[in-house]
Motif scaffolding. Structure first.
Motif, mmCIF file in Angstrom:
data_model
loop_
_atom_site.group_PDB
_atom_site.id
_atom_site.type_symbol
_atom_site.label_atom_id
_atom_site.label_comp_id
_atom_site.label_asym_id
_atom_site.label_seq_id
_atom_site.Cartn_x
_atom_site.Cartn_y
_atom_site.Cartn_z
ATOM 1 N N MET A 116 3.761 24.723 -18.621
ATOM 2 C CA MET A 116 4.223 23.475 -18.026
ATOM 3 C C MET A 116 3.337 23.066 -16.851
ATOM 4 N N MET A 117 2.909 24.041 -16.050
ATOM 5 C CA MET A 117 2.073 23.750 -14.888
ATOM 6 C C MET A 117 0.591 23.689 -15.227
ATOM 7 N N THR B 46 10.087 27.661 -11.573
ATOM 8 C CA THR B 46 9.938 26.344 -12.194
ATOM 9 C C THR B 46 9.818 25.261 -11.129
ATOM 10 N N ALA B 47 10.630 25.366 -10.086
ATOM 11 C CA ALA B 47 10.572 24.397 -8.990
ATOM 12 C C ALA B 47 9.232 24.469 -8.262
ATOM 13 N N ALA B 48 8.771 25.687 -7.978
ATOM 14 C CA ALA B 48 7.497 25.855 -7.271
ATOM 15 C C ALA B 48 6.336 25.315 -8.101
ATOM 16 N N TYR B 49 6.374 25.557 -9.396
ATOM 17 C CA TYR B 49 5.300 25.093 -10.278
ATOM 18 C C TYR B 49 5.196 23.566 -10.280
ATOM 19 N N GLN B 50 6.314 22.895 -10.020
ATOM 20 C CA GLN B 50 6.315 21.430 -10.026
ATOM 21 C C GLN B 50 5.981 20.824 -8.670
ATOM 22 N N GLU B 51 5.946 21.660 -7.630
ATOM 23 C CA GLU B 51 5.815 21.118 -6.270
ATOM 24 C C GLU B 51 4.538 21.542 -5.545
ATOM 25 N N LYS C 101 9.290 19.071 -21.104
ATOM 26 C CA LYS C 101 8.431 17.894 -21.262
ATOM 27 C C LYS C 101 8.413 17.047 -19.996
ATOM 28 N N GLU C 102 9.582 16.760 -19.458
ATOM 29 C CA GLU C 102 9.666 15.950 -18.248
ATOM 30 C C GLU C 102 9.021 16.663 -17.064
ATOM 31 N N ASN C 103 9.231 17.971 -16.974
ATOM 32 C CA ASN C 103 8.628 18.747 -15.886
ATOM 33 C C ASN C 103 7.103 18.705 -15.968
#
Length: 205
Positions: free
Chosen positions: A87-88, A182-187, A46-48
């Motif tokens: 998420m993304m 997960t990190a790449a999807y957020q950045e 959720k936060e991501n």
């Protein structure tokens, strides 16, 4: 004469099937969760997802947004909160929807396999998210998912570095890969924009 009769029967059957399909998609839409209900139900990512939503900005594309708003399009989203791709991708759809008056409803994949199995990736995989776009009558006008081509290429390249599944190091490598994705999807803004451009292409067609 028999051929004509057979053809007529075929046309009628196709029309009936289409009516059933339209009604079904409308029913699925009515069954779905609103954005707020879906977010309130989330226990993973959720936060991501909110981080992506805060960072992503739609391109200046007002003519396109206005054209969508005039069409009264709706969107069904097959998703699960544990899915990194959802998420993304979901925040990108929601940003477009909020700008273009597209009503969105969410359906959890594992509770709605009857619909999910109509939208299998490569005819076999229950990959998510899947976005199904419908018009006022409930006719499907387009679908998209689970990944933009640019993102798929990145995932494929990343997976190619994993050890063989029989290798004891595979599990550790796979866990690290999921964290990196997960990190790449957020950045990566280029990923978000790739999703947007593919959604735009689907909806313009």
């Amino acid at each position: 004469m028999e051929k004509i009769t057979s053809l007529c029967h075929s046309v009628v059957e196709n029309q009936i099937a289409e009516v059933i399909r339209m009604t079904t998609l409308n029913e699925w839409f009515d069954k779905g969760l609103t954005e707020e209900e879906y977010k309130n139900s989330m226990t993973t990512h959720k936060e991501n997802m909110e981080n992506v939503a805060k960072q992503f900005s739609l391109p200046e594309d007002q003519e396109f947004f206005s054209s969508l708003a005039a069409r009264n399009i709706r969107a069904l989203v097959l998703t699960e909160d544990w899915c990194g791709d959802a998420m993304m991708n979901n925040p990108v759809l929601l940003a477009l929807a909020n700008e273009s008056n597209i009503k969105v409803r969410f359906l959890l994949r594992d509770s709605n396999l009857e619909l999910m199995d109509r939208y299998l990736t490569n005819g076999t995989a229950r990959s998510i998210p899947i976005f199904i776009f419908i018009d006022e009558d409930g006719s499907e006008i387009g679908k998209w998912g689970p990944r933009a081509q640019k993102v798929q290429e990145f995932v494929d390249e990343s997976k190619s570095t994993l050890p063989a599944k029989e290798d004891p190091a595979f599990k550790t490598g796979q866990e690290l890969l999921f964290k990196q994705l997960t990190a790449a999807y957020q950045e990566r803004e280029d990923f978000w924009l790739a999703v947007y451009e593919e959604l735009k292409a689907v909806l313009k067609n």
